[in-house]
Design an enzyme around this catalytic site. Structure first.
Site, PDB file in Angstrom:
ATOM      1  N   HIS A  17      34.704  20.998 103.712  1.00 25.23           N
ATOM      2  CA  HIS A  17      34.774  20.623 102.155  1.00 25.23           C
ATOM      3  C   HIS A  17      36.275  20.506 101.894  1.00 25.23           C
ATOM      4  O   HIS A  17      37.130  21.047 102.531  1.00 25.23           O
ATOM      5  CB  HIS A  17      34.253  22.239 101.568  1.00 25.23           C
ATOM      6  CG  HIS A  17      35.050  23.228 101.853  1.00 25.23           C
ATOM      7  ND1 HIS A  17      36.333  23.579 101.292  1.00 25.23           N
ATOM      8  CD2 HIS A  17      34.755  24.339 102.742  1.00 25.23           C
ATOM      9  CE1 HIS A  17      36.604  24.713 101.757  1.00 25.23           C
ATOM     10  NE2 HIS A  17      35.707  25.183 102.617  1.00 25.23           N
ATOM     11  N   GLU A  90      29.166  29.186 104.879  1.00 25.97           N
ATOM     12  CA  GLU A  90      30.432  30.098 105.404  1.00 25.97           C
ATOM     13  C   GLU A  90      29.759  31.252 106.003  1.00 25.97           C
ATOM     14  O   GLU A  90      28.694  31.916 105.347  1.00 25.97           O
ATOM     15  CB  GLU A  90      31.522  29.965 104.455  1.00 25.97           C
ATOM     16  CG  GLU A  90      32.750  30.788 105.210  1.00 25.97           C
ATOM     17  CD  GLU A  90      33.172  29.975 106.485  1.00 25.97           C
ATOM     18  OE1 GLU A  90      32.489  30.240 107.603  1.00 25.97           O
ATOM     19  OE2 GLU A  90      34.422  29.260 106.409  1.00 25.97           O
TER      20      GLU A  90
END
Length: 218
Positions: A17, A90
């Site tokens: 990201h 994550e």
């Protein structure tokens, strides 16, 4: 006699990201849902432009905001709608989430030592071990590859997830210290054919302005 491959490789572009304010502050995000900063939005758009013409037929993404926003920008450039892949979130850092690395080390010295030492069984408090994360991430990676055999796809994910995938593809242990970069909005190409994985390229940043932040700690 020339040996003919039994199948075409499945290629996967793994995109970290774009940058967030917490990345810039070296603050541990984990599964706290932080959005992109202005630089991160620019990085996501640049990644999308760069990937035009790469032959990508499907786009997957972690459903956390920083990844999903990156995927939406890439999808807009490629004409693809992202598919949510929560397995690519994550790592859950539990009590470390929201702290800078320095603060985590000061508040929880024993836990931080286990974390920094890459103890694969250490799961923080209310967190997740590397072993557990490895199972969810690699399971989804293999499922995506199986669903797109012989095709090229993209997956938007996180620094910790890329750390896991690099080790899985190279056959390295979870405990080994990291010897590769994981820059924000970097492009990482892996491929598999007949069940064998390899890295085509890693941490590509030619599409970005200089200074993309690396995932910490190494």
């Amino acid at each position: 006699m020339v040996e003919i491959p039994t199948s075409q490789p499945t290629r996967i572009c793994l995109v970290r990201h774009g940058e967030t304010e917490w990345n810039a502050e070296r603050r541990i995000q984990g599964q706290i849902d932080i959005g992109l900063n202005e630089n991160g939005v620019r990085q996501a758009e640049a990644a999308g432009r760069w990937l035009q013409g790469a032959g990508i037929v499907a786009l997957y993404s972690s459903d956390l905001k920083r990844a999903w926003t990156t995927a939406l920008a890439i999808g807009a450039a490629l004409g693809l709608k992202p598919q949510a892949a929560p397995e690519m979130r994550e790592r859950r850092y539990g009590i470390f989430e929201g702290l800078t690395y320095v603060e985590a080390q000061q508040k929880f010295p024993d836990g931080y030592a286990a974390f920094e030492g890459r103890n694969a069984d250490y799961s923080f408090e209310n967190g997740e071990s590397l072993q557990v994360m490895f199972a969810r991430v690699t399971g989804k990676l293999q499922a995506i590859a199986a669903a797109h055999a012989g095709q090229t796809v993209a997956v938007v994910l996180h620094g910790g997830v890329l750390d896991i995938i690099n080790r899985f593809v190279r056959g390295n242990s979870l405990e080994m210290q990291r010897d590769f970069l994981i820059p924000n909005a970097g492009l990482n190409w892996v491929a598999t054919v007949d069940g064998r994985w390899h890295i085509e390229s890693w941490a590509e940043t030619d599409h970005l302005a200089p200074g993309a932040l690396d995932e910490l700690p190494a």
